[in-house]
Design an enzyme around this catalytic site. Structure first.
Site, mmCIF file in Angstrom:
data_model
loop_
_atom_site.group_PDB
_atom_site.id
_atom_site.type_symbol
_atom_site.label_atom_id
_atom_site.label_comp_id
_atom_site.label_asym_id
_atom_site.label_seq_id
_atom_site.Cartn_x
_atom_site.Cartn_y
_atom_site.Cartn_z
ATOM 1 C CD GLU A 37 10.769 -48.761 7.110
ATOM 2 O OE1 GLU A 37 11.157 -49.244 8.182
ATOM 3 O OE2 GLU A 37 11.254 -47.724 6.618
ATOM 4 C CB CYS A 228 21.931 -40.876 19.422
ATOM 5 S SG CYS A 228 21.399 -40.598 21.127
ATOM 6 C CB CYS A 238 25.950 -35.731 18.553
ATOM 7 S SG CYS A 238 24.163 -35.476 18.531
ATOM 8 C CB CYS A 244 22.003 -33.653 23.932
ATOM 9 S SG CYS A 244 21.583 -35.294 24.550
#
Length: 328
Positions: A37, A228, A238, A244
């Site tokens: 991370e 996206c 998608c 959406c």
DNA sequence: GTCCGGATTT
DNA sequence: AAATCAGGAC
């Protein structure tokens, strides 16, 4: 379509399409997840993978990194960028090794107190490494949630209270999918995955056994990274296009600049600092860059001197009588 | 809000 | 040339 159906659809998409990154699917320790991370902050994942693999082989846990010479850490960070991340990661490793017996703490407050660990990274570790239910908020998740549920592009700058509230409201409850307590207690730990692989045989290496909140965080973030996207979202492929609000509204202001124009890189202190550090990384271990060589790195000697001073302030270099070197 | 790298894409 | 990228510290 209700929220549970959306999370199930996204989870199925995640299981079928998740990128096979080496720290995923229970193959890394919590420390390894944290390292991934930190390396991924403002850095494309494809660039991180080889660095992470070499790094974890060399310094498998916090104690190993804590004991490494600082110059080696800076050199190993290579061209990942933002080298202060490397120093903070080593400081973080020292705290974990000394204050936490080399075992990463498992609370958000303890994690955010560590050097270089802010809200995003602490939340990501809590969710992805420990399987805890917590909203993860990064640039991808902000963009996806804003588009899907609000129908507008997310604005730049700091995360607003409204965005945080949205992320918390949409985060699935862990009991919805019938997660049993034993699985939930162990979800996300490497040990659990190893054990269940031995017992389960053909058990999926993907999200089974994870809490719904973890799969949600992973899948929303992944969707933002590969479908996206900011400029050219692939709405045709998608998995939640039908749900959406942004697509329904005709994608208003698609790709609209969310933050102020970036400072140009050419000619900035960042470029000069990068040149100085690159020159030091090229040297043999422990060697010093003579002052006269350092002076040739950049034409503007005033700016160069300021950058050398700031690198010294950051602890990234040492200034000696005859020149510069990486810190010991 | 500003600074902090550098690769990659368009 | 400009924008973007699994942010954090100040």
């Amino acid at each position: 379509m209700n929220d549970t159906a959306i999370s199930l659809r996204l989870g199925a998409w995640w299981e079928a399409n998740a990128r096979d990154l080496p720290w995923r699917f229970g193959r890394a320790t919590p420390w390894g997840v944290l390292v991934s991370e930190v390396m991924s902050q403002q850095t494309q994942m494809s660039r991180v993978v080889p660095y992470w693999t070499d790094w974890m082989e060399r310094w498998p846990d916090a104690r190993a990194l804590a004991e490494a010479p600082k110059a080696e850490v800076i050199t190993a960070w290579g061209r990942l960028g933002y080298p202060r991340r490397a120093l903070r990661l080593q400081e973080c490793a020292r705290v974990v090794a000394e204050d936490y017996a080399d075992k990463l703490p498992r609370t958000y407050d303890e994690l955010t107190a560590l050097p270089g660990i802010g809200d995003y990274t602490a939340s990501a570790v809590m969710s992805f490494a420990f399987g805890e239910r917590i909203a993860v908020i990064d640039t991808n998740i902000r963009r996806v949630l804003s588009r899907v549920f609000l129908g507008v592009e997310s604005r730049g700058g700091a995360t607003s209270p409204a965005e945080r509230a949205l992320a918390n409201r949409m985060l699935p409850k862990d009991e919805i999918l019938g997660c049993d307590a034993d699985v939930a207690d162990n979800a996300g730990s490497a040990e659990h995955v190893v054990n269940s692989t031995i017992r389960g045989g053909k058990r999926s290496r993907l999200h089974r056994g994870e809490r719904p909140s973890v799969t949600w965080n992973q899948s929303v973030m992944e969707l933002g990274a590969v479908i996206c996207t900011a400029k050219s979202p692939l709405c045709d492929t998608c998995p939640i296009a039908d749900d959406c609000a942004f697509l329904k509204a005709g994608r208003p202001g698609l790709g609209e600049r969310r933050t102020r124009p970036r400072q140009r890189f050419q000619g900035t202190d960042r470029q000069v600092r990068g040149l100085v550090l690159a020159a030091l990384r090229e040297l043999p271990a422990g060697a010093t860059l003579p002052r006269e060589d350092a002076d040739k790195l950049w034409k503007d000697q005033i700016q160069l001197a300021a950058c050398i001073a700031s690198l010294d302030d950051d602890g990234l270099i040492e200034i000696l009588d005859g020149g510069l070197r990486l810190p010991s």
